[in-house]
Structure formats: structure tokens, C-alpha cells
Design a protein around this motif. Structure first.
Motif, PDB file in Angstrom:
ATOM      1  N   SER A 116      -5.175 -32.596   9.831  1.00  0.00           N
ATOM      2  CA  SER A 116      -4.597 -33.519  10.818  1.00  0.00           C
ATOM      3  C   SER A 116      -5.663 -34.443  11.376  1.00  0.00           C
ATOM      4  O   SER A 116      -5.423 -35.647  11.568  1.00  0.00           O
ATOM      5  CB  SER A 116      -3.942 -32.730  11.965  1.00  0.00           C
ATOM      6  OG  SER A 116      -2.826 -32.021  11.496  1.00  0.00           O
ATOM      7  N   ARG A 148       6.072 -38.285   8.398  1.00  0.00           N
ATOM      8  CA  ARG A 148       5.939 -37.748   9.757  1.00  0.00           C
ATOM      9  C   ARG A 148       7.331 -37.435  10.276  1.00  0.00           C
ATOM     10  O   ARG A 148       8.237 -38.260  10.169  1.00  0.00           O
ATOM     11  CB  ARG A 148       5.244 -38.741  10.677  1.00  0.00           C
ATOM     12  CG  ARG A 148       3.766 -38.901  10.375  1.00  0.00           C
ATOM     13  CD  ARG A 148       3.013 -39.596  11.502  1.00  0.00           C
ATOM     14  NE  ARG A 148       1.645 -39.852  11.115  1.00  0.00           N
ATOM     15  CZ  ARG A 148       0.654 -38.979  11.272  1.00  0.00           C
ATOM     16  NH1 ARG A 148       0.889 -37.806  11.821  1.00  0.00           N
ATOM     17  NH2 ARG A 148      -0.561 -39.282  10.896  1.00  0.00           N
ATOM     18  N   LEU A 197       4.758 -35.591  13.719  1.00  0.00           N
ATOM     19  CA  LEU A 197       3.811 -34.688  13.059  1.00  0.00           C
ATOM     20  C   LEU A 197       3.909 -34.816  11.541  1.00  0.00           C
ATOM     21  O   LEU A 197       5.006 -34.896  10.987  1.00  0.00           O
ATOM     22  CB  LEU A 197       4.081 -33.229  13.441  1.00  0.00           C
ATOM     23  CG  LEU A 197       3.817 -32.832  14.885  1.00  0.00           C
ATOM     24  CD1 LEU A 197       4.209 -31.377  15.108  1.00  0.00           C
ATOM     25  CD2 LEU A 197       2.364 -33.039  15.241  1.00  0.00           C
ATOM     26  N   PHE A 206       2.933 -33.189   7.631  1.00  0.00           N
ATOM     27  CA  PHE A 206       3.024 -31.839   7.071  1.00  0.00           C
ATOM     28  C   PHE A 206       1.886 -30.965   7.595  1.00  0.00           C
ATOM     29  O   PHE A 206       2.088 -29.790   7.914  1.00  0.00           O
ATOM     30  CB  PHE A 206       2.973 -31.876   5.536  1.00  0.00           C
ATOM     31  CG  PHE A 206       4.202 -32.445   4.888  1.00  0.00           C
ATOM     32  CD1 PHE A 206       5.457 -31.950   5.181  1.00  0.00           C
ATOM     33  CD2 PHE A 206       4.099 -33.467   3.967  1.00  0.00           C
ATOM     34  CE1 PHE A 206       6.595 -32.466   4.571  1.00  0.00           C
ATOM     35  CE2 PHE A 206       5.226 -33.993   3.348  1.00  0.00           C
ATOM     36  CZ  PHE A 206       6.480 -33.498   3.655  1.00  0.00           C
ATOM     37  N   TRP A 226       2.680 -29.901  11.163  1.00  0.00           N
ATOM     38  CA  TRP A 226       3.687 -28.830  11.185  1.00  0.00           C
ATOM     39  C   TRP A 226       3.087 -27.513  10.709  1.00  0.00           C
ATOM     40  O   TRP A 226       3.453 -26.441  11.199  1.00  0.00           O
ATOM     41  CB  TRP A 226       4.911 -29.215  10.350  1.00  0.00           C
ATOM     42  CG  TRP A 226       5.774 -30.187  11.079  1.00  0.00           C
ATOM     43  CD1 TRP A 226       5.898 -31.527  10.851  1.00  0.00           C
ATOM     44  CD2 TRP A 226       6.598 -29.898  12.222  1.00  0.00           C
ATOM     45  NE1 TRP A 226       6.754 -32.088  11.764  1.00  0.00           N
ATOM     46  CE2 TRP A 226       7.200 -31.107  12.617  1.00  0.00           C
ATOM     47  CE3 TRP A 226       6.886 -28.740  12.940  1.00  0.00           C
ATOM     48  CZ2 TRP A 226       8.073 -31.193  13.701  1.00  0.00           C
ATOM     49  CZ3 TRP A 226       7.749 -28.821  14.012  1.00  0.00           C
ATOM     50  CH2 TRP A 226       8.331 -30.035  14.380  1.00  0.00           C
ATOM     51  N   ASN A 227       2.140 -27.593   9.765  1.00  0.00           N
ATOM     52  CA  ASN A 227       1.472 -26.377   9.312  1.00  0.00           C
ATOM     53  C   ASN A 227       0.692 -25.719  10.444  1.00  0.00           C
ATOM     54  O   ASN A 227       0.645 -24.491  10.539  1.00  0.00           O
ATOM     55  CB  ASN A 227       0.540 -26.672   8.135  1.00  0.00           C
ATOM     56  CG  ASN A 227      -0.147 -25.422   7.646  1.00  0.00           C
ATOM     57  OD1 ASN A 227       0.484 -24.410   7.402  1.00  0.00           O
ATOM     58  ND2 ASN A 227      -1.453 -25.484   7.532  1.00  0.00           N
ATOM     59  N   LEU A 280       1.507 -25.698  13.598  1.00  0.00           N
ATOM     60  CA  LEU A 280       2.478 -25.000  14.452  1.00  0.00           C
ATOM     61  C   LEU A 280       3.041 -23.746  13.790  1.00  0.00           C
ATOM     62  O   LEU A 280       3.141 -22.693  14.429  1.00  0.00           O
ATOM     63  CB  LEU A 280       3.618 -25.949  14.832  1.00  0.00           C
ATOM     64  CG  LEU A 280       3.231 -27.154  15.680  1.00  0.00           C
ATOM     65  CD1 LEU A 280       4.455 -28.011  15.963  1.00  0.00           C
ATOM     66  CD2 LEU A 280       2.561 -26.723  16.969  1.00  0.00           C
ATOM     67  N   THR A 281       3.408 -23.849  12.517  1.00  0.00           N
ATOM     68  CA  THR A 281       3.991 -22.678  11.852  1.00  0.00           C
ATOM     69  C   THR A 281       2.944 -21.581  11.651  1.00  0.00           C
ATOM     70  O   THR A 281       3.253 -20.398  11.836  1.00  0.00           O
ATOM     71  CB  THR A 281       4.632 -23.065  10.508  1.00  0.00           C
ATOM     72  OG1 THR A 281       3.664 -23.687   9.673  1.00  0.00           O
ATOM     73  CG2 THR A 281       5.820 -23.996  10.713  1.00  0.00           C
TER      74      THR A 281
END
Length: 170
Positions: free
Chosen positions: A96, A140, A144, A146, A149-150, A152-153
Motif C-alpha cells: 500500500s 480501488r 482501498l 487489493f 483490503w489485504n 484489513l483481512t
């Protein structure tokens, strides 16, 4: 309200939840790639490794919990999953930051190729096909990429794994 309490106290349920979560996340990434046509960059591919390894560790945790192996074994497997997800989160933060131009990405960021059916085609593809740059987000969602989002997950799965590691049993 008895069922949620039973699930919250079950190592087997936690192992299944973590393993299913990791499989869904990496399966979604593969779906975006193969069905959606989003070609991953080098850092995107690297971020999948903790999930691939974690799914195997999660399956071992499911087996260990189902066989009622000593709690230390299951806790150790949960701890490994937690570390893997924290590594995945770190990779997502790094990627990011590259996308937002906070720092430079690796030199290998744009190296990649898709192969053909014969070695000649593969060699030709190496010369003509480049993976996308790690510096540009291909999509996005809610602001966000990918990689975002990674983060967060991975953080969510790491939190579940840490909770499963340290919670009181029985």
C-alpha cells in the motif's frame, strides 16, 4: 444463545473459521485474477504466500482439534497462523505504501510474463509481457486497493488467531 457460546469455546470451530477465512480470501484473489482479468503484480503474488501456507497450517489445526491433541499443539498452530497473518498484513502495508508513493517498491515490481505452450513461446513472452507495476492499484473499492483490503483481512484473521491462542479453555 448456547450455540455461539459453544462455538466460542471450541478449538475446532476456531480452526475451521480461520482456515475457511484464509481460503475465501486467497480464493477471492485468484477469482479476481482468473475470472476478472486483474493481472497481479509481484507484490500481489507475494502477499498470497502467507495464506497458502496458513491454509495448510489451518488444516493441521482442524485435524489436531478433531483428534483432541493436547491444547498446546492446537495453540501452537493458532500462533503460527497469527504470525503468518501478521506477515501478510506487513506485506500489505508495504505494498500500500508503494502504491501511495510513500516509498519505492522492489526493482522486480514490473518483471513477469505469461507463458505459452512451448519453451519458445515462453521465452518470447518473457521479452514482451510485463506484469503490472506495483506502484499502481488496478482497482480501488471504498478507497482501498487489493493491498489495502489485504491489510484489513490479515489483521482480522490475525486477531482471531491470537484470540484462539490465548483464550481460556473449558
Amino acid at each position: 444463545m448456547r450455540l455461539p457460546a459453544t462455538l466460542a469455546n471450541s478449538d475446532l470451530a476456531a480452526a475451521c473459521l480461520l482456515t475457511l477465512g484464509m481460503a475465501v480470501i486467497v480464493g477471492s484473489a485468484l477469482g479476481f485474477e482468473h475470472l476478472g482479468g486483474y493481472v497481479p503484480c509481484a507484490l500481489c503474488l507475494m502477499q498470497r504466500n502467507p495464506y497458502y501456507i496458513g491454509i495448510g497450517v489451518g488444516l493441521a489445526a482442524i485435524i489436531a482439534a478433531a483428534l483432541r491433541l493436547p491444547p498446546a499443539v492446537v495453540r501452537g498452530l493458532f500462533l503460527v497462523i497469527a504470525v503468518l497473518m501478521l506477515v501478510g498484513m506487513g506485506l500489505g502495508i508495504y505494498h500500500s505504501g508503494v502504491e501511495w508513493k510513500f516509498w519505492d517498491g522492489p526493482a522486480s515490481c514490473s518483471i513477469g510474463a505469461t507463458g505459452g505452450a512451448t519453451p519458445t513461446n515462453v521465452l518470447e513472452a518473457l521479452n514482451s509481457t510485463k506484469a503490472p507495476s506495483c506502484t499502481e492499484a488496478t482497482l480501488r473499492v471504498l478507497g482501498l486497493s487489493f493491498a489495502g483490503w489485504n491489510v484489513l483481512t490479515s489483521a482480522g484473521l490475525a486477531a482471531i488467531a491470537i484470540w484462539a491462542t490465548v483464550r481460556k479453555r473449558g
